[in-house]
Design a protein around this motif. Sequence first.
Motif, mmCIF file in Angstrom:
data_model
loop_
_atom_site.group_PDB
_atom_site.id
_atom_site.type_symbol
_atom_site.label_atom_id
_atom_site.label_comp_id
_atom_site.label_asym_id
_atom_site.label_seq_id
_atom_site.Cartn_x
_atom_site.Cartn_y
_atom_site.Cartn_z
ATOM 1 N N GLY A 166 0.996 -12.347 -11.393
ATOM 2 C CA GLY A 166 0.818 -11.086 -11.625
ATOM 3 C C GLY A 166 -0.453 -10.400 -11.694
ATOM 4 O O GLY A 166 -0.695 -9.342 -12.185
ATOM 5 N N GLN A 167 -1.498 -11.020 -11.350
ATOM 6 C CA GLN A 167 -2.790 -10.610 -11.263
ATOM 7 C C GLN A 167 -3.096 -9.864 -10.121
ATOM 8 O O GLN A 167 -2.528 -9.896 -9.183
ATOM 9 C CB GLN A 167 -3.877 -12.166 -11.385
ATOM 10 N N GLU A 168 -4.128 -8.815 -10.133
ATOM 11 C CA GLU A 168 -4.286 -8.093 -9.168
ATOM 12 C C GLU A 168 -5.115 -8.750 -7.696
ATOM 13 O O GLU A 168 -4.339 -8.475 -6.855
ATOM 14 C CB GLU A 168 -5.577 -6.966 -9.546
ATOM 15 N N LYS A 169 -5.818 -9.569 -8.020
ATOM 16 C CA LYS A 169 -6.453 -10.407 -7.010
ATOM 17 C C LYS A 169 -5.939 -11.962 -6.686
ATOM 18 O O LYS A 169 -5.213 -12.217 -7.758
ATOM 19 C CB LYS A 169 -8.091 -10.407 -7.362
ATOM 20 N N GLU A 170 -6.327 -12.329 -5.874
ATOM 21 C CA GLU A 170 -5.863 -13.722 -5.384
ATOM 22 C C GLU A 170 -6.254 -14.920 -5.969
ATOM 23 O O GLU A 170 -7.338 -14.645 -6.648
ATOM 24 C CB GLU A 170 -5.659 -14.002 -3.884
ATOM 25 N N THR A 171 -5.498 -15.919 -6.239
ATOM 26 C CA THR A 171 -5.937 -17.180 -6.788
ATOM 27 C C THR A 171 -6.059 -18.204 -5.431
ATOM 28 O O THR A 171 -4.594 -18.402 -4.966
ATOM 29 C CB THR A 171 -4.984 -17.652 -7.791
ATOM 30 N N LYS A 172 -7.049 -18.656 -5.299
ATOM 31 C CA LYS A 172 -6.977 -19.629 -4.134
ATOM 32 C C LYS A 172 -7.605 -20.938 -4.316
ATOM 33 O O LYS A 172 -8.767 -21.056 -5.323
ATOM 34 C CB LYS A 172 -8.073 -19.177 -3.074
ATOM 35 N N ILE A 173 -6.807 -22.041 -4.250
ATOM 36 C CA ILE A 173 -7.224 -23.564 -4.648
ATOM 37 C C ILE A 173 -7.337 -24.203 -3.448
ATOM 38 O O ILE A 173 -6.735 -24.039 -2.449
ATOM 39 C CB ILE A 173 -6.177 -24.177 -5.562
#
Length: 435
Positions: A179-186
């Motif tokens: 639900g966050q605006e920006k991406e999550t990268k792992i």
Amino acid sequence: MKLISNFSKQLNGEINLPGDKSISHRALICSAMSEGESRIKNLQESEDVLNTLESLKSLGIEIFKKDNVFFVLGKGFKGFTEAKDDLYFGNSGTGLRLMSGVLSQQNFPSRLTGDDSLSKRPMKRIIDPLSKMGANINASKEFTLPINIIPSETIKSIIYEMPIASAQVKSSLLYAGLGQEKETKIIEKSATRDHTERMFEYFGANISYTDSEVTLYKTDKFLARDIEIPGDFSSAAFFIVAALISKDSKILLKNVGLNPSRIALLKKLKEMDGDIEITNKKNLGKEPVGDILIKSSYLKACEVSSNDVPNLIDELPILFIASSFAEGVSKFSDIEELRHKESDRLLAMEKGLKKMNINTFFKENIFCVEGKGKDYLFSGFEVETYFDHRIAMSFAVAGTNCKDSINILSPECISTSFPEFISLGSKLGCKFETS
Ligand code: S3P
């Protein structure tokens, strides 16, 4: 209570395995975060999973069971409401670490606790990256439970290179990123189980992933889904090894999860000359499943490299048992993470194997198990489980090849992941008794 595992002549028959633990946690949490009613079949009804279920109920999610199907009335990514009390996760690192990600982005405070074992386990591994994402999360000075989370202004995007191989940490960040605006990268050095990625995809997330990298893009909502959970491969592992090491056995385990990030044990056992065949492959949602046919085998020693470890981390204790009945010295590299599980599993297994008269030693950081071959019959003893389900089940399997019997202390811990272990094992011919 004690579990007595007696010499068992041969194992035969077929069983269905209860649902996978990792997938069950994720199915409940994703359903709770979706909009509308999801239905879950073959949910694992273990203590660990039921603690996650109860915590979701305490957070305002309606969940009920009807005709063996669990109905979850989801409220969206941020629809949870403040729990009246602490959220208790019992023995479950998965439940607690995944829910820490979920709760980091809620607009109310939460306090997460667990049993004695979970209270000693390391939480810095989630606190550091969740804090980097902007979460207000803290624990004791030693980074152990209880975990306190207070609402934070924003959860930021993150590009996180994992310092350790952990699907729980990866998943915690992915839940915080929903639900966050920006991406999550792992970014991962060693691939870990990808059930979260597959489940997110199934619920309609905007996500891409490979063995070394996962990116969660802006995702507005999850759609409610019907889910059927595959049988638990990690539970199946105990019976796979039991059948291989006993004589004249042939068993069929049906509808078992065969996610490639979970089944390194099968590859190892086949390399050891284990007679194992997979049939009836199909998909349940985004997860592959199949039937596993196992016949008694003369095993030879195995070599486990550091890259194999995350894929068979939960199966290492039972692989040590298989190695004890193999010809030659089995070698295991980089298995230190075993010390941070529900117990120090390396220590617990070393102690039990010693009682079996199996020689174990370290050679330049490689753990070695000196196998005694298929015909090895050892004398009975009493073994500590350290309240760890996988230690208890590993020695219950070893007991099927004992001259007389192994007495397993505190076997109640088996219910954390596999309450049906004794009844299903008995159905296959394991001579289990309780006293
Ligand atoms: C799990 C991941 C593994 C595993 C545990 C379940 C999961 O832990 O040992 O039983 O469901 O994500 P780590 O990710 O901490 O290695």
